[in-house]
Enzyme design. Sequence first.
Site, PDB file in Angstrom:
ATOM      1  N   SER A 106       0.574   5.935  -0.796  1.00 42.94           N
ATOM      2  CA  SER A 106      -0.237   7.139  -0.905  1.00 42.94           C
ATOM      3  C   SER A 106      -1.200   7.095  -2.081  1.00 42.94           C
ATOM      4  CB  SER A 106       0.680   8.366  -1.059  1.00 42.94           C
ATOM      5  OG  SER A 106       1.555   8.463   0.046  1.00 42.94           O
ATOM      6  N   ASP A 166       9.671   8.865 -15.276  1.00 43.22           N
ATOM      7  CA  ASP A 166      10.114   8.473 -13.933  1.00 43.22           C
ATOM      8  C   ASP A 166      10.964   7.205 -14.031  1.00 43.22           C
ATOM      9  OD1 ASP A 166      10.436   8.713 -11.217  1.00 43.22           O
ATOM     10  OD2 ASP A 166       8.532   7.762 -10.697  1.00 43.22           O
ATOM     11  N   GLU A 218      -3.733   0.833  -2.851  1.00 43.44           N
ATOM     12  CA  GLU A 218      -3.306  -0.369  -2.151  1.00 43.44           C
ATOM     13  C   GLU A 218      -3.304  -1.539  -3.117  1.00 43.44           C
ATOM     14  OE1 GLU A 218      -5.828  -0.706   1.269  1.00 43.44           O
ATOM     15  OE2 GLU A 218      -4.602   0.693   2.419  1.00 43.44           O
ATOM     16  N   GLY A 275       0.825  -1.199   0.000  1.00 43.02           N
ATOM     17  CA  GLY A 275       0.000   0.000   0.000  1.00 43.02           C
ATOM     18  C   GLY A 275       0.855   1.243   0.000  1.00 43.02           C
TER      19      GLY A 275
END
EC number: 2.7.11.1
Length: 479
Positions: A23, A132, A26, A21
Amino acid sequence: MDLKMDNVIGGKFKLGRKIGGGSFGELFLAVSLQTGEEAAVKLEPAKTKHPQLHYESKIYMLLQGGSGIPSLKWFGVQGDYNAMVIDLLGPSLEDLFNYCNRRLTLKAVLMLADQLISRVEYMHSRGFLHRDIKPDNFLMGLGRKANQVYIIDFGLAKKYRDLQTHRHIPYRENKNLTGTARYASVNTHLGVEQSRRDDLESLGYVLMYFLRGSLPWQGLKAGTKKQKYDRISEKKVSTPIEVLCKSYPPEFVSYFQYCRSLRFEDKPDYSYLKRLFRDLFIREGYQFDYVFDWTALKHPQSSARSHSSTHERHRTGKPGMGAGPSAEKPERISVGNIRDKFSGAVEAFARRNVRGPSPHQNHTRHRTLDEIPSMKPAVNMVSEKGRNTSRYGSASRRAVASGSRPSSSGEQRESRDSSRVASSGGGVRPSVFQRTQAAAAVSGYESKTASAFNRDRVAASRTARDEALRSFELLSIRK
């Protein structure tokens, strides 16, 4: 989350235990009711302030069918949650890097580099930047795919060109840093809009991170996050490529010089970059035998066989008995062994695919409404340590023995940028036999990993992508 263990997602996947999980949602283990295969289910509250799962699922859908792209099994709304079901994968390259005492051998890095460049190339071919690129976002597969690298986490991905006209996004400045500061390109730090060159420069930092064990701008202290990013930027800009790559083969200097010579809209010559590392791999006498550092740690006999064949090749100048893709493959790292070390391959996947930003990164994940695709009904849808020895000396002391690369592409280019840096020729060329053997090994490796997609699935994937492409074209290019 108040979901019950017996919940069924999309009528096809029985929800299991929570395995991670963060921010942004999950992660749960799930089992297909039809095949019994395990999968990963990512959930986020449907009413979350900054939803991203629907956008990410759209990217997954558009990328379906590519080698090293997790299969998107289902996306939709399940009760009070947005749910996305994808392949269950193994540990990330960051996890494996830690397992190998935070240093990878040149051989392992070169084997990885070939796949990593290919993953980025594929994303770009579909019209998207990843934005990223970092070790955490590359995962190894499981079982028969344990040697294949997968690229994940498209929450920051951005369309850089129109999917049909191929019109490139415009050059902009004063942009906030998007992605992870440690691996961000120099131009990204300077506020320049990202393009294909930036993903590749970030990948170069990942490769040097694996070889060196760390990057010069790690561990810098600052009072605020902005001050830390500024310090990282200053250190990165002031560190010459030759210093960053000192004591390592000059091919890495050539890699960075090429990436930084690209103009904003230039299409990178991915084949040239892969050829740089493939030629180095051949000259070092390595064999593409799938024996990564973590494989050798778990199975010393595989490492011994690989070392013996490499030694024989250096001694005789001929390929060792194990050379080539048709040779007997070493025993692969098993799912059970992965779980022993990382408290479960599932958890390794979970930690990186859903947790929030780490202290050294700045995720600009919040999206405006016009950046999110229009809402549609649910879619079914890699033990010799890094060669830090004097035999390479300064990376700039000898020329790179690489084939000449074509001139820049005919695509439109941004006029304001750095001048192009030419690569120098020279060095000892491998024999035709050596080059043929290694080329066959690399080619065989990639072709085997793609065999899992049968003809029917490719056709279905193509149909889904075409439909998704049409819906994406209803959007304006993201700002």
